[in-house]
Design an enzyme around this catalytic site. Structure first.
Site, PDB file in Angstrom:
ATOM      1  N   LYS A 100       5.511  -9.683 -15.804  1.00 21.82           N
ATOM      2  CA  LYS A 100       5.895  -9.991 -14.162  1.00 21.82           C
ATOM      3  C   LYS A 100       4.707 -11.114 -14.028  1.00 21.82           C
ATOM      4  O   LYS A 100       4.987 -12.013 -13.106  1.00 21.82           O
ATOM      5  CB  LYS A 100       5.812  -9.059 -13.571  1.00 21.82           C
ATOM      6  CG  LYS A 100       6.068  -9.170 -11.868  1.00 21.82           C
ATOM      7  CD  LYS A 100       7.612  -9.579 -11.542  1.00 21.82           C
ATOM      8  CE  LYS A 100       7.773 -10.012 -10.189  1.00 21.82           C
ATOM      9  NZ  LYS A 100       9.017 -10.848 -10.060  1.00 21.82           N
TER      10      LYS A 100
ATOM     11  N   ARG B 156       5.206   0.450  -6.248  1.00 20.09           N
ATOM     12  CA  ARG B 156       5.037  -0.368  -5.104  1.00 20.09           C
ATOM     13  C   ARG B 156       4.092  -1.791  -5.239  1.00 20.09           C
ATOM     14  O   ARG B 156       4.342  -2.787  -4.491  1.00 20.09           O
ATOM     15  CB  ARG B 156       4.583   0.207  -3.707  1.00 20.09           C
ATOM     16  CG  ARG B 156       5.581   1.456  -3.382  1.00 20.09           C
ATOM     17  CD  ARG B 156       4.965   2.126  -2.233  1.00 20.09           C
ATOM     18  NE  ARG B 156       4.552   1.357  -1.097  1.00 20.09           N
ATOM     19  CZ  ARG B 156       5.358   1.117  -0.168  1.00 20.09           C
ATOM     20  NH1 ARG B 156       6.556   1.388   0.064  1.00 20.09           N
ATOM     21  NH2 ARG B 156       4.906   0.426   0.871  1.00 20.09           N
TER      22      ARG B 156
ATOM     23  N   CYS C  56       0.913  -0.967  -0.033  1.00 12.72           N
ATOM     24  CA  CYS C  56      -0.076   0.153  -0.058  1.00 12.72           C
ATOM     25  C   CYS C  56       0.875   1.203   0.029  1.00 12.72           C
ATOM     26  O   CYS C  56       1.944   1.276   0.283  1.00 12.72           O
ATOM     27  CB  CYS C  56      -0.874   0.173   1.230  1.00 12.72           C
ATOM     28  SG  CYS C  56      -1.958  -1.360   1.501  1.00 12.72           S
TER      29      CYS C  56
ATOM     30  N   GLU D  33      17.390 -22.983 -12.300  1.00  9.30           N
ATOM     31  CA  GLU D  33      17.158 -21.628 -11.748  1.00  9.30           C
ATOM     32  C   GLU D  33      18.437 -20.663 -12.349  1.00  9.30           C
ATOM     33  O   GLU D  33      18.016 -19.512 -12.918  1.00  9.30           O
ATOM     34  CB  GLU D  33      16.777 -21.666 -10.431  1.00  9.30           C
ATOM     35  CG  GLU D  33      16.583 -19.959  -9.815  1.00  9.30           C
ATOM     36  CD  GLU D  33      15.414 -19.743 -10.546  1.00  9.30           C
ATOM     37  OE1 GLU D  33      14.540 -20.079 -11.310  1.00  9.30           O
ATOM     38  OE2 GLU D  33      15.129 -18.241 -10.445  1.00  9.30           O
TER      39      GLU D  33
ATOM     40  N   GLU E 130      16.666 -15.566 -19.171  1.00  7.00           N
ATOM     41  CA  GLU E 130      15.689 -14.578 -19.456  1.00  7.00           C
ATOM     42  C   GLU E 130      16.044 -13.098 -19.291  1.00  7.00           C
ATOM     43  O   GLU E 130      15.502 -12.134 -20.073  1.00  7.00           O
ATOM     44  CB  GLU E 130      14.517 -14.819 -18.424  1.00  7.00           C
ATOM     45  CG  GLU E 130      14.910 -14.379 -16.893  1.00  7.00           C
ATOM     46  CD  GLU E 130      13.754 -14.770 -15.809  1.00  7.00           C
ATOM     47  OE1 GLU E 130      13.951 -15.218 -14.797  1.00  7.00           O
ATOM     48  OE2 GLU E 130      12.693 -14.559 -16.204  1.00  7.00           O
TER      49      GLU E 130
ATOM     50  N   LYS F 188      17.446 -17.832 -15.123  1.00  4.83           N
ATOM     51  CA  LYS F 188      17.844 -16.297 -14.808  1.00  4.83           C
ATOM     52  C   LYS F 188      18.721 -15.688 -15.899  1.00  4.83           C
ATOM     53  O   LYS F 188      18.387 -14.771 -16.465  1.00  4.83           O
ATOM     54  CB  LYS F 188      18.652 -16.379 -13.259  1.00  4.83           C
ATOM     55  CG  LYS F 188      18.371 -15.257 -12.288  1.00  4.83           C
ATOM     56  CD  LYS F 188      16.927 -15.394 -11.885  1.00  4.83           C
ATOM     57  CE  LYS F 188      15.948 -15.680 -12.540  1.00  4.83           C
ATOM     58  NZ  LYS F 188      14.639 -15.716 -11.650  1.00  4.83           N
TER      59      LYS F 188
ATOM     60  N   TRP G 142      -2.989  -2.492  -1.623  1.00  8.55           N
ATOM     61  CA  TRP G 142      -2.517  -4.068  -1.777  1.00  8.55           C
ATOM     62  C   TRP G 142      -3.247  -4.686  -0.933  1.00  8.55           C
ATOM     63  O   TRP G 142      -2.925  -4.745   0.331  1.00  8.55           O
ATOM     64  CB  TRP G 142      -1.024  -3.900  -1.588  1.00  8.55           C
ATOM     65  CG  TRP G 142      -0.155  -5.116  -2.405  1.00  8.55           C
ATOM     66  CD1 TRP G 142      -0.239  -5.195  -3.708  1.00  8.55           C
ATOM     67  CD2 TRP G 142       0.601  -6.109  -1.825  1.00  8.55           C
ATOM     68  NE1 TRP G 142       0.777  -6.292  -4.245  1.00  8.55           N
ATOM     69  CE2 TRP G 142       1.029  -6.646  -2.803  1.00  8.55           C
ATOM     70  CE3 TRP G 142       1.002  -6.349  -0.490  1.00  8.55           C
ATOM     71  CZ2 TRP G 142       2.050  -7.619  -2.895  1.00  8.55           C
ATOM     72  CZ3 TRP G 142       1.722  -7.773  -0.397  1.00  8.55           C
ATOM     73  CH2 TRP G 142       2.325  -8.206  -1.719  1.00  8.55           C
TER      74      TRP G 142
ATOM     75  N   ASN H  97      -1.951   2.165   5.676  1.00  6.67           N
ATOM     76  CA  ASN H  97      -1.051   1.323   5.465  1.00  6.67           C
ATOM     77  C   ASN H  97      -0.725   0.378   6.683  1.00  6.67           C
ATOM     78  O   ASN H  97      -0.742   0.866   7.737  1.00  6.67           O
ATOM     79  CB  ASN H  97       0.375   1.819   5.188  1.00  6.67           C
ATOM     80  CG  ASN H  97       0.547   2.235   3.745  1.00  6.67           C
ATOM     81  OD1 ASN H  97      -0.611   2.412   3.131  1.00  6.67           O
ATOM     82  ND2 ASN H  97       1.359   2.925   3.388  1.00  6.67           N
ATOM     83  N   GLY H  98      -0.527  -0.898   6.560  1.00  9.78           N
ATOM     84  CA  GLY H  98      -0.336  -1.881   7.727  1.00  9.78           C
ATOM     85  C   GLY H  98      -1.495  -2.669   7.887  1.00  9.78           C
ATOM     86  O   GLY H  98      -2.410  -2.771   7.388  1.00  9.78           O
TER      87      GLY H  98
ATOM     88  N   HIS I 227      25.232 -38.442 -22.861  1.00  8.01           N
ATOM     89  CA  HIS I 227      24.416 -39.151 -23.487  1.00  8.01           C
ATOM     90  C   HIS I 227      23.845 -38.044 -24.673  1.00  8.01           C
ATOM     91  O   HIS I 227      22.900 -38.381 -25.188  1.00  8.01           O
ATOM     92  CB  HIS I 227      23.113 -39.558 -22.748  1.00  8.01           C
ATOM     93  CG  HIS I 227      23.664 -40.490 -21.552  1.00  8.01           C
ATOM     94  ND1 HIS I 227      24.083 -41.874 -21.773  1.00  8.01           N
ATOM     95  CD2 HIS I 227      23.731 -40.529 -20.180  1.00  8.01           C
ATOM     96  CE1 HIS I 227      24.454 -42.432 -20.765  1.00  8.01           C
ATOM     97  NE2 HIS I 227      24.287 -41.552 -19.848  1.00  8.01           N
TER      98      HIS I 227
HETATM   99  O1  M6R Z   1       4.174 -15.478 -10.011  1.00  9.57           O
HETATM  100  P1  M6R Z   1       4.503 -16.778 -10.217  1.00  9.57           P
HETATM  101  O2  M6R Z   1       5.581 -17.161  -9.436  1.00  9.57           O
HETATM  102  O3  M6R Z   1       3.423 -17.685 -10.543  1.00  9.57           O
HETATM  103  O4  M6R Z   1       5.332 -16.689 -11.973  1.00  9.57           O
HETATM  104  C1  M6R Z   1       5.744 -18.032 -12.444  1.00  9.57           C
HETATM  105  C2  M6R Z   1       6.850 -17.934 -13.610  1.00  9.57           C
HETATM  106  O5  M6R Z   1       5.905 -16.959 -14.586  1.00  9.57           O
HETATM  107  C3  M6R Z   1       7.891 -16.999 -12.830  1.00  9.57           C
HETATM  108  O6  M6R Z   1       8.746 -17.557 -11.789  1.00  9.57           O
HETATM  109  C4  M6R Z   1       8.832 -16.770 -14.076  1.00  9.57           C
HETATM  110  O7  M6R Z   1       9.642 -17.837 -14.544  1.00  9.57           O
HETATM  111  C5  M6R Z   1       9.943 -15.495 -13.747  1.00  9.57           C
HETATM  112  N1  M6R Z   1       9.977 -14.719 -14.779  1.00  9.57           N
HETATM  113  C6  M6R Z   1      11.309 -16.243 -13.613  1.00  9.57           C
HETATM  114  O8  M6R Z   1      12.466 -15.233 -13.108  1.00  9.57           O
END
Ligand code: M6R
Length: 587
Positions: A582, A28, A2, A462, A469, A466, A74, A98-99, A485
């Site tokens: 996101k 935020r 928030c 992972e 992407e 990272k 939020w 907020n809070g 293999h």
């Molecule tokens: O919001 P979510 O955790 O459900 O999102 C899942 C994936 O879309 C998310 O982890 C995506 O792989 C990220 N961009 C990775 O950094």
């Protein structure tokens, strides 16, 4: 998260300034917004669900007003909708908050017995009514606010308008931050500096339980004895951009730097306090974990730990596959959905299907009140706070932390408390190492491989995600023993291979696999918690050795930072990589 902004001034443009402040707080994260403003000695309120643009369409910017408070909400108590959004108004008071008022249920009882009625599901409306309730007896705003600070439990930053005193704006706080900013013939309140930066960079920090009474010319701050106190005026030295990034060049870097406190907050929530709204894990004889992307990767780590230490079978699947296949679950199965946003369409669709089949569900979610949190029978929130960079880092680390906690809970292991308390410092030390020089060795390459065995393979996945992407370099993670293999045919002179080895029972095997690629010319970056000095690697990244239950939380940090530095050298749009969102709310 928030946000609060408020204005009182002689310039009559309260609506524009508060709306601008709200826009400055958009970073935020929020799901609704609202504004209360005075006009003709009356307080008017406009609120909308969704983006601030929706609110902008409903507000008449031509209205002259010299007092306004605004809020981005939020959702925590009650779903994100117009009724639950702030400001809330009860009789003579209008507030933004907020809070969380933790004792709001108790307060509500008292208010219901005193004929108050409520429209929303929020703790904020209760707080507003309670202020009104006390004011009816006290008939003095300062005394009333001082009294409620002794009654409200939890955290709050409140911006308050009272119909009996429209010449002043009031504010009070406990734990949640609030600043009082100074302008010429106008003053402001805000939860964060970015909200006021277009108008002024001078501000006062309100301390816990202090009350601010503000008009266009004066700012008065009162302590708990209702004595006036003198406060230092601070000056923010920086731009809007820098204020929201807290001095970091990118949100991703800022969020990685927040990982020590994210770990601490998540652990404190579940280990030192009581587990609330979480399942009795021992009741289930098998678990399923369903998620997407990085959240799926934490699920794999969770599976590894739970199977190895708690001896419970765990099935893990990406949501887009789980959704369309035949799954073997029954009443003894708990299906766990992991999601930062809590809005990922595939994850949510699986959750709804599993629920329909009458199976118990647990959401491991970062965004409070999100769809996955609301739909799940049980919820464990990760305490990562708002994550802005598209590439998840701190939320991923918080998910790993929750899986470690679940495993400790399943095996009733309380022996790790010393090690747990050392983790934030160890993360911090890892963050502060030099990854740029490593990135310089690999950033021009077209293919980068990650290899590992067991739990290290899941972390490789992972690390590889990272890197690809945010840097757009093709990167693949392989089980170290599987290379020969097929994949090994891709290894050429100087192909970077990032090899991870933290499980000493598998180190010798992993080293053999590293030597196989080294013999074919690979450039080896060896990430390990073991004291191995040899010539099979070109670069070694040392990570501290801790219990395997906590080790992934450290191992991932260098991988996130290598990805960050590589993307930076390639001048990529780190926080908003191309083609990605996101929150993936489409199938
Ligand atoms: O919001 P979510 O955790 O459900 O999102 C899942 C994936 O879309 C998310 O982890 C995506 O792989 C990220 N961009 C990775 O950094």
């Amino acid at each position: 998260m928030c946000g609060i902004t408020g204005y009182i001034g002689k310039n009559n443009n309260a609506i524009k300034i508060v709306m601008h402040g709200l826009e400055a707080l958009e970073y935020r994260g929020y799901d609704s917004s609202g504004i209360a403003y005075t006009n003709d000695n009356k307080v008017n309120i406009t609120k909308e669900k969704g983006k601030i643009n929706n609110l902008k369409k409903s507000v008449d910017f031509n209205i002259k007003s010299n007092l306004a408070i605004g809020h981005t909400r939020w959702a925590t108590h009650g779903e994100p909708n117009k009724v639950n959004s702030h400001p809330h108004s009860v009789n003579k008071f209008t507030i933004v908050h907020n809070g969380i008022i933790e004792n709001y249920i108790e307060l509500k009882e008292e208010l219901l017995n005193n004929n108050y009625v409520f429209k929303s599901s929020t703790d904020t409306e209760i707080a507003c009514a309670y202020i009104d309730f006390i004011y009816k007896k006290e008939k003095d705003i300062l005394k009333t606010l001082n009294q409620v600070t002794k009654i409200f439990r939890g955290s709050y930053a409140l911006g308050i308008i009272c119909n009996d005193d429209l010449d002043n704006l009031y504010a009070v706080r406990k734990t949640s931050p609030l600043i009082i900013a100074q302008g010429k013939d106008e003053n402001y309140i805000a939860s964060d500096v970015p909200a006021i930066l277009k108008c002024t960079n001078k501000y006062i920090l309100l301390d816990d339980f202090q009350i601010a009474k503000i008009n266009s010319d004066n700012i008065e701050i009162y302590n708990q004895k209702l004595e006036l106190v003198t406060k230092e005026t601070l000056e923010f030295d920086g731009t809007y951009e820098s204020s929201i990034k807290n001095g970091f060049e990118h949100f991703m870097l800022k969020e990685i730097h927040e990982e020590p406190s994210v770990f601490r907050n998540t652990v404190n929530t579940y280990l030192n306090k009581n587990f609330k709204n979480i399942p009795n894990f021992s009741k289930y004889n098998n678990l399923h974990i369903v998620a997407c992307g990085s959240a799926y990767h934490t699920g794999l780590v969770g599976k590894y730990l739970i199977e190895k230490y708690a001896n419970i079978p765990v099935y893990v699947e990406v949501a887009s596959e789980y959704r369309y296949k035949h799954n073997f679950y029954d009443k003894q199965t708990l299906v766990i959905f992991v999601s930062q946003s809590g809005e990922t369409a595939d994850t949510l669709a699986c959750l709804k299907k599993v629920k329909e089949d009458g199976i118990d569900t647990l959401g491991i979610v970062n965004v409070v009140g999100s769809s996955v949190a609301r739909e799940s029978k049980y919820v464990m929130y990760t305490k990562a706070g708002c994550e802005i960079a598209v590439a998840t880092t701190k939320a991923y680390l918080a998910q790993l932390t929750v899986f470690s906690i679940i495993t400790m809970y399943l095996i009733n292991d309380k022996s790790l408390s010393n090690e747990i308390s050392s983790i934030p410092t160890l993360i911090d030390n890892l963050i502060n190492k030099d990854y740029k020089s490593i990135a310089k060795e690999i950033y021009k390459d077209k293919n980068i491989f990650f290899i590992g065995r067991g739990i290290d393979y899941f972390l490789s996945m992972e690390g590889s995600l990272k890197l690809k992407e945010i840097s757009y370099i093709n990167s693949v993670a392989y089980q170290a023993g599987e290379l020969k293999h097929g994949t090994i045919s891709l290894i050429e002179k100087n192909t970077p291979v990032i090899a991870i080895s933290t499980d000493n029972t598998l180190t010798e095997k992993t080293i053999s696999n590293i030597k196989e690629v080294k013999a074919r010319g690979a450039k080896i970056i060896f990430v390990t918690n073991q004291n191995i000095i040899d010539n099979f690697y070109d670069i070694k990244i040392d990570i501290p050795k801790v219990s395997e239950l906590l080790q992934p939380i450290l191992t991932i940090v260098p991988l996130q930072l290598i990805a960050y530095e590589v993307a930076k050298l390639n001048k990529c749009d780190i926080d908003k990589p191309r083609n990605l969102a996101k929150s993936v709310t489409v199938e």
